[in-house]
Structures are given as structure tokens and as C-alpha cells.
Enzyme design. Structure first.
Site, PDB file in Angstrom:
ATOM      1  CG  HIS A 123      15.071  21.660  20.198  1.00 48.55           C
ATOM      2  ND1 HIS A 123      15.541  21.390  19.049  1.00 48.55           N
ATOM      3  CD2 HIS A 123      15.389  22.422  19.855  1.00 48.55           C
ATOM      4  CE1 HIS A 123      15.992  21.930  18.498  1.00 48.55           C
ATOM      5  NE2 HIS A 123      15.404  23.408  19.061  1.00 48.55           N
ATOM      6  CG  ASP A 140      13.910  23.307  15.741  1.00 47.35           C
ATOM      7  OD1 ASP A 140      12.701  23.016  16.585  1.00 47.35           O
ATOM      8  OD2 ASP A 140      14.814  24.498  16.126  1.00 47.35           O
ATOM      9  CG  HIS A 200      17.654  25.888  20.841  1.00 41.43           C
ATOM     10  ND1 HIS A 200      16.963  25.903  20.449  1.00 41.43           N
ATOM     11  CD2 HIS A 200      17.977  26.833  21.845  1.00 41.43           C
ATOM     12  CE1 HIS A 200      15.825  27.030  20.856  1.00 41.43           C
ATOM     13  NE2 HIS A 200      16.545  27.578  21.916  1.00 41.43           N
ATOM     14  CG  HIS A 209      15.747  23.634  11.100  1.00 40.55           C
ATOM     15  ND1 HIS A 209      14.374  24.550  11.900  1.00 40.55           N
ATOM     16  CD2 HIS A 209      16.271  23.963  12.151  1.00 40.55           C
ATOM     17  CE1 HIS A 209      14.495  24.789  13.175  1.00 40.55           C
ATOM     18  NE2 HIS A 209      15.595  24.700  12.945  1.00 40.55           N
ATOM     19  CG  ASN A 246      12.955  26.033  18.968  1.00 44.73           C
ATOM     20  OD1 ASN A 246      13.653  25.604  18.280  1.00 44.73           O
ATOM     21  ND2 ASN A 246      12.687  27.338  18.857  1.00 44.73           N
ATOM     22  CG  HIS A 247      11.655  26.278  14.566  1.00 48.61           C
ATOM     23  ND1 HIS A 247      11.075  27.199  14.140  1.00 48.61           N
ATOM     24  CD2 HIS A 247      12.849  26.620  15.245  1.00 48.61           C
ATOM     25  CE1 HIS A 247      12.121  27.883  13.860  1.00 48.61           C
ATOM     26  NE2 HIS A 247      13.319  28.038  15.076  1.00 48.61           N
ATOM     27  CG  ASP A 271      18.220  21.772  15.585  1.00 51.30           C
ATOM     28  OD1 ASP A 271      18.489  21.318  15.940  1.00 51.30           O
ATOM     29  OD2 ASP A 271      18.139  23.298  15.481  1.00 51.30           O
TER      30      ASP A 271
END
Length: 837
Positions: A688, A603, A782, A574, A635-636, A572
């Protein structure tokens, strides 16, 4: 159908008359394309024999009744599944008194993994045998196309005795063999079958009493549809129309046998490997449609005659008659229902009218499709409007529906390519013997003919400064004039000019340059700045250009992407621009001259303050290195979550309501098409979140629709991969007890109460999913381990990796993974970003 010219095929060595005894040197697991050389050295003598496929061999169905498992081959480089076998150069079964002894020796070799000491112990008279029976269930004679002599493939059913034996433990995976559940095979849960015999023989051997079959395939049978002066049937008509001669059929028969043997059929995995020699990429979405069209018997595998008739059908000059029309119908009938639905028919209309394929002409395509459907005639089946095959054939025959003649044709004669490849192969023959080590090194692929590639000279030379940055690019002298001939090579030059080496004006290069320059002035977490906040028009032009290129790239990627090592796996991000640019300095500062592959697990946005800049950087990186960079969906990368968290707010805050909404939407349209998962070296599964409860195989993942604006509603498989989490067994059992559920009834999955969606999966579920697909480990993101990584389960077969330090103010580290097949190692790398804040 416009494949580029095929790569040259490989050398096939002649077979001599030397007859070595069966030995540990004869066993290599699954090696279609033949054990072309075998050599065995004993303490006193050395015997050598060169072979070319097909060759005499023993094939084994080794069954353990205690665990209901069967042994399958275990190649190192691809998860190809077939039966284990040994080679033996027997000239005649009737004349060879010791052929049964050779079969026993072959079983011992497989069960002991070539361990001579263990074989000696098991062969002792006072030692119980590890199997009850070793019974021949098939003798198959195949006429060699090179010599016209027959080779023999003997298949034996071996049932382990299941007795307690300290010297032998059943169902133990080794270097060449692994064991899988019989039910998984019989229920077609096993992916990447090289040939259907594995299931056929297993079903045959499960019946009592076991009957022995004797079968033969000769050149005479291969010539069955050879066209006469007056064709007797529609099959002969299509071969005559393609102007195929007896020599063409013989060459294809030779090519087919060498590719498939010891199997004598092509499954889809074998078929797409075979079609690579005609210039098709293994990921080409047309191959699945072609396989369906070739497979007119609709039994899931191709015989030689199906391949012959299929290749003849797509020849450039084949007459467009009933056979071709039915072939085209099968090609577009991807659901194999026997009826074309309107989505499948729309794809046909788009291919027939390439000028109407742009998004701006969607209404024109829809109108054309309705007109054409009325011309053919439709029916209602199970509540859906469909076109039947007979109506389709009749409409074309009566000239009510025109324009299909150009569909499903190759631009060049594939039989001519085979002929040239055979001639080149004959010139490269050699009688040189090799030792065992060189043979093992030589046959590291599944099919050497399909594996051999011809290297192409790069279009440009580049100059790097001491920091590894490109400072000068020049086209190689006279390369364009003297060597470039194909449109593909010309396209490569244009791509290099426009994207990779145009450091000043191409959108991806300019985007990366602007983000690097922006980084020192990006602001703080409390007061973040935005890229090109004062020049939104330029930013929008760049984003539009990037998204257009990304759309074209993603249209050709599988839902489960195949990647080779060396490969860096990055978790990730982010919106952490600091860590992303630190990775750039450490791992890939020489864009576009990167040596390794890079896999990002999703993500890219939310939580951090620079999500816009991170996702634009990664899109530019992907465009500059399309075959080196893979971006999975997290999932983001879903609108509903971004609205709840920060990505949409960030777009609106930095660029205003109107422009911010446009940037948010266009980047999400790219997220909608990102792949869902990947495999590395056919061994490591990457996603992910986790593994899906709703799918058992990678094929099912690859059937996920390409575009998923709302994955929760549109694909349970994709949603579970994006959201699921691993769960240790003790915790899993405790949760089951809390909800009064017997954990034995869960199949390894439990509702994910922490996320509120998808599932927890335990070690049992993970092991089963990996085994179904010939995989050994999985890597996912994740979650936020404090050290940046965390191993799950006892053997560490599941690894979580996270690549954004100080996530949401936490004191976690940034880590990533390096996969190196050459060293056979999975290495954890932590970046020194922890003390930068």
C-alpha cells in the site's frame, strides 16, 4: 500432516556418450533439475547430446574487487539465487587436456551474455583480458545414481581485473546474470538461495591464499545410515523402524540429486519446492516448521541424510521413540532457541487436541496446556517460562506426557510415492532430440519435477448469457460417481455448490447481488443511503457469514503473497462504489469465472460515503475467487485512523450505535489479518505505502504476526509498509539539508514529515530492497496522482496507482495496472469515470 497425493514427476532423459565442446548453447543460468538436452549448431556441423542430471559442469564465483560485487544467476520466472554455471560433458578431468580452456570459455560466455562478436574481441591476443585469474577452488565428484559413474562439478574463482576497457564494462546485469554486493551475501541479506554453495564458495575465495578442495559424494555415503540387522545408532533405528530398504534410499538419493543439482543441498526455498510433489502448497505454514525439524544440524540447509531421516520420521508407521520426540520438539520450536516457549507449546497442545481448537474452547486449551506443562516440568530462561528439550524427551519416555505419537505424521508413505513416481518416470523415458529453442521453452521453471502439475476436471459446467452472467449451472454427468475419489475433490464440489454457483442463497453471491441492486438507490454524497438499512438482521447474518469465511481464508495466506500474472493491480478505493462497480463491468463481470488475478492495494474505507458496501463487496469477491483475489491492508484499515476519519461514523450513521459498532468491529477483525504485501511473478513488489526500513528481505515480512490489531505498536515493518512514501533524490537531499543531515548517512530513508510517521524512501533504498529480493519494480498506492498514476525515480522502478476518481472532491482520474508476463509488459489502464459526476 495431511498432504494430498503428489503430482506425477517428469521425464528424465538418458545420457549418451557424445561429447560436445563448450559453447554458447550450453549456458542457461540457473536451471536445477538439469539441462536435460543440449544442442549446438555450427556453420558446418551439428552435434547433439542428451543429458540427465547430474551432469558435468563448471561453476563460477565471478568477483569484481572494484565494486565488491559477485555475479549470480538470474532466472526469468522466480527470484532464485545461485551461482552461474555452464555444462560440459567431460568424462575425466585427468584425461581431458582442455578442461581449463573450457572454463575460460565458460567465463567469457557469462560475461558477454553469449555475444559471439564480443567474445571474439575479448579473445584477441592484443586485447586485455577482463579478468586477472580463473582459478579452480573445488573439484567435486558426485556418483550418479542412474549410472553409478561419477560426474564432476568444477568451481572456479574468477577475479575481474578492473582495468579501463572500452570493450568490457564490469558488473553489468544481462539476460542470465545479475550482480549483487558481496556484503549482502555474506550478511545473509539475499533471499531465495537455491543452495548454500554461493556463500560457502564466496567465503572460501575471499581467503588468501586460495586453497583447492577435492571432495566426493558416493552411493556408499548415501547408504551410511542404511539399517543393519542390529542398528548401530539412533539414525539407523529410525530407518529400520520405517522399514526402509536399500532401494528406498537409492530412489530418494536419485530424487534428491535431480532436484538440487548443481547444488548438493536444500535451502528452505529448495525444500518447499521439493515438498510440493508430496502435495504441500508452497504457502503452507507447516513447511517452515518441517524444515526446522528436518535440519537437526541447525545450519540453515539440508543434506541428503537430513532429508532421508526427516522423511522417515514422518512416515505413518515409524516407531515413536527418542528420535521422533526430538523431531517434534524442533517442529514446534519455531524460534529455534532450543526451548519451547508457552506460545509454541500451546500450538502443540492445540494440534494434539483438535476438538479443543475452536475459539469457544480457549479456556479448555489453556487449562490443558497448564496441566501438561506441570507434567513435563518448566524452567525460567531469560525471564520466560520454557520447556527444555531434555525435559520434554524425558517426560514422554516416562509416560508422564502422552498424546504426541500422532503429531508430525504423513497420512501416506512418502517413500511409496517416490517409488511410484520413479516407476512412472522410467516408462516415460525418450531418446528424442530437441533443438535449442524447444529446450529453452521446456525448462522455464526452476525444477521441472516440482513444476509439473496434473490438471483436474472442473466439477460443473456453466451457461453464460450475452452479458456474461451465469444463468445455469449443472454438475458434469457421472463425474461424482466415476472419477471423484479424494476428500479434496469432494470438498471442491461442496465449495462450488455452496459458494460459487449458488446464486440465490450463498452469502457472497447474495451480498454481491444486493450491492448491485442497491447501487442505483445508494443516494448522493450529501445524503448517502446504506445497504439493507431496513433489514439489519439479514445484513448482520450475511456479514457474519462473510467474515467467518474470510477468517478461514486469511489464516492460510502469507504476509507477502506470491501472485502470478496476468494480474490487475488496483489502488485505493476509499468507499467509491461507483468506480468499484465500473471496474466490475469492465474487468470481472463473470464472477466467479474470472481469468486474471486481481490484487487490491488497500484503503477500501474512509473518505467515501459507501465504505461499508465496498469492503463487503470485496470480501464476497475474495470468497468466491479465493485463489484469484488478494486484498492487501492499507493504512486506513486501522481502527485509530477510521475513528479520526469517516468509516466508524458511517457505520454508526447507517446502522445505529449498537449494530454500527458491531459491523465496524467485525470488519476490522478481518482487516487485522489482511496480508501486508505481495509479489507478482517474483519480480514486482506491491504494497500500500512502500518498502520497510526495518526489514531487508521478504522472509522478514513473512514473519510478521498474522493478526495485527495495532500494527504501529506490534510491527514496525508492517507500519512502515503501510505508511511510507517514495521521494525523489533532489527533494530528499533538500529535506536532509533542512534538518542538517548528511544524506549519505541515511541509507535512503528519512522521517516522513508529511505523514508524521514512517519514512520517505529514495531511489537508493528502493534499488537496494528490490535487489536484495531479486525484484525489479514496485507498485504502491497511498497517494493521489491527478491522472491516477505516477512514476517515481529515473527508471520508473516505482509506480503509484490510485483507483478512486474525484477523491474528496478533487479532479483526479481512476487508474489501475495490468501485469502481463507473457507480453513482458506493465500497462496503465484509466477508466472512464471522470465525467460521470
Amino acid at each position: 500432516m495431511h498432504p494430498p497425493p503428489p503430482p506425477p514427476t517428469t521425464t528424465t532423459k538418458d545420457r549418451n556418450d557424445t561429447k560436445p565442446s563448450l559453447s554458447v548453447a550450453n549456458f542457461y543460468g540457473l536451471q536445477p533439475e538439469g539441462l536435460k538436452n543440449t544442442q549446438h549448431e555450427s556453420s558446418s556441423t551439428t552435434t547433439a547430446a542428451t543429458t540427465t542430471s547430474p551432469y558435468d559442469c563448471y561453476v563460477f564465483v565471478i568477483y569484481c574487487p572494484n565494486h565488491r560485487k559477485v555475479a549470480i544467476s538470474k532466472p526469468d520466472d522466480r527470484p532464485i539465487v545461485w551461482l552461474p554455471f555452464t555444462t560440459s560433458l567431460i568424462t575425466s578431468i585427468i584425461d581431458d587436456y582442455h578442461y581449463t580452456d573450457n572454463a575460460y570459455n565458460g567465463v567469457m560466455i557469462i560475461l558477454t551474455d553469449n555475444n559471439e562478436n564480443q567474445m571474439k574481441i575479448l579473445r584477441q591476443q592484443n586485447h586485455p583480458q577482463p579478468f586477472n585469474q580463473c582459478q579452480c577452488i573445488e573439484i567435486f565428484r558426485l556418483q550418479s545414481p542412474q549410472t553409478s559413474k561419477f560426474v564432476v562439478r568444477q568451481t572456479y574463482f574468477v577475479e575481474l581485473n578492473g582495468s579501463s576497457n572500452q570493450q568490457f564494462v564490469c558488473c553489468q546485469d544481462n539476460k542470465h546474470v545479475k550482480w549483487i554486493a558481496v556484503d549482502e551475501l555474506l550478511n545473509n541479506y539475499v533471499a531465495n538461495l537455491w543452495g548454500p554453495e554461493l556463500i560457502q564458495f564466496l567465503r572460501q575465495s575471499m581467503k588468501k591464499p586460495i586453497l583447492q578442495q577435492i571432495q566426493e559424494y558416493s552411493l556408499e555415503k548415501a547408504y551410511h545410515f542404511l539399517p543393519r540387522e542390529v542398528p548401530r545408532n539412533i539414525e539407523e533405528s529410525i530407518l529400520r523402524s520405517a522399514r526402509l530398504t536399500e532401494k528406498d534410499v537409492e530412489r530418494l538419493y536419485t530424487d534428491f540429486v535431480e532436484h538440487c543439482y548443481p547444488s548438493t543441498y536444500q535451502t528452505f526455498e529448495s525444500f518447499r519446492c521439493y515438498m510440493e510433489k508430496f502435495g504441500f502448497n508452497r504457502r503452507d505454514c507447516r513447511l517452515n516448521s518441517l524444515f526446522n525439524a528436518f535440519n537437526f544440524k541447525n545450519n540453515g540447509f539440508l543434506s541428503f541424510h537430513e532429508l532421508l531421516l526427516g522423511l522417515a520420521t514422518i512416515e505413518p508407521d515409524t516407531v515413536h521413540g527418542e528420535w521422533r520426540v526430538r523431531f517434534i520438539f524442533r517442529y514446534y520450536n519455531n524460534n529455534c532457541t532450543g526451548n519451547l516457549d508457552m506460545n509454541e507449546f500451546q500450538k502443540m497442545i492445540s494440534d494434539m487436541n483438535p476438538g479443543l481448537s475452536s475459539s469457544s474452547s480457549a479456556e479448555s486449551i489453556d487449562l490443558k496446556m497448564k496441566q501438561s506443562a506441570n507434567e513435563i516440568g518448566t524452567k525460567i530462561v531469560n525471564g520466560k517460562t520454557v520447556i527444555t528439550c531434555d525435559d520434554f524427551v524425558l517426560a514422554i519416555g516416562q509416560h508422564r506426557f502422552r498424546g504426541t505419537s500422532s503429531l508430525c505424521r504423513s497420512t501416506k508413505s512418502l517413500f511409496l510415492q517416490i517409488s511410484r513416481a520413479m516407476a512412472a518416470k522410467a516408462l516415460k523415458k525418450s531418446d528424442k532430440f530437441h533443438n535449442i529453442e524447444s529446450i529453452i521453452d521446456q525448462f522455464q521453471g526452476i525444477c521441472l519435477n516440482c513444476k509439473e502439475k496434473q490438471y483436474r476436471l472442473a466439477c460443473h459446467s456453466i451457461k453464460l448469457d450475452s452479458n456474461g452472467s451465469i444463468i445455469d449451472v449443472s454438475q458434469i454427468i457421472n463425474y461424482h460417481n466415476n472419477q471423484l475419489k479424494s476428500p479434496e475433490e469432494l470438498a471442491a464440489i461442496n465449495y462450488s455448490n455452496e459458494f460459487q454457483f449458488n446464486m440465490e442463497s450463498s452469502a457472497p453471491n447474495l451480498m454481491i447481488k444486493l450491492i448491485r441492486e442497491f447501487h442505483p438507490n445508494k443516494g448522493t454524497n450529501k445524503k448517502p443511503n446504506g445497504l439493507l438499512e431496513n433489514d439489519k438482521e439479514l445484513l448482520w447474518k450475511l456479514i457474519t457469514a462473510l467474515c467467518n469465511d474470510m477468517n478461514r481464508l486469511l489464516d492460510h495466506e502469507d504476509r507477502c503473497v506470491r501472485i502470478l500474472s496476468p494480474c490487475y493491480v488496483i489502488g485505493d478505493i476509499h468507499g467509491n462504489l461507483d468506480d468499484l462497480l465500473t471496474m466490475e463491468q469492465v474487468l470481472w463481470k463473470r464472477i466467479p469465472c474470472v481469468g486474471s488475478n486481481f490484487l487490491f492495494l488497500g484503503d477500501y474505507v474512509d473518505r467515501g460515503q459507501w465504505s461499508v458496501e465496498c469492503c463487503l463487496y470485496l470480501m464476497a469477491f475474495k470468497i468466491l475467487c479465493p485463489n484469484k483475489v488478494t486484498m492487501l491492508r492499507g493504512n486506513h484499515e486501522v481502527r485509530s485512523l477510521q475513528i479520526f476519519y469517516s468509516y466508524k461514523k458511517e457505520c454508526l450513521r447507517k446502522y445505529g450505535e449498537t449494530m454500527g459498532e458491531k459491523i465496524w468491529e467485525i470488519t476490522n477483525q478481518i482487516f487485522d489479518k489482511l496480508p501486508i504485501s505481495a509479489t507478482i511473478d517474483g519480480t514486482i513488489f506491491c504494497s500500500h505505502g512502500g518498502i520497510p526500513k526495518s526489514a531487508k528481505t521478504l522472509q522478514e515480512i513473512n514473519q510478521i504476526p498474522r493478526k495485527l490489531p495495532e500494527p504501529e505498536k506490534e510491527s514496525p515493518i508492517a507500519w512502515e509498509i503501510l505508511w511510507s512514501d517514495p521521494c525523489h533524490q533532489q527533494q530528499f537531499i533538500e529535506m536532509c539539508n533542512f534538518f542538517d543531515i548528511d544524506h549519505h548517512d541515511t541509507n535512503g530513508y528519512l522521517n516522513n514529515i508529511r505523514r508524521g510517521t514512517a519514512y520517505h524512501f529514495n531511489e537508493f533504498a528502493t534499488t537496494k530492497f528490490l535487489a536484495n529480493n531479486g525484484l525489479t519494480k514496485m507498485i504502491r498506492g497511498h497517494e493521489v496522482p491527478q491522472q491516477g498514476y505516477q512514476f517515481h525515480f529515473n527508471d520508473g522502478k516505482c509506480l503509484t496507482i490510485f483507483s478512486s476518481s474525484h477523491y474528496c472532491g478533487n479532479q483526479n482520474h481512476c487508474a489501475l495496472v495490468l501485469i502481463d508476463q507473457q507480453q513482458q509488459i506493465v500497462r496503465i489502464i484509466r477508466l472512464d469515470t471522470y465525467n460521470k459526476f
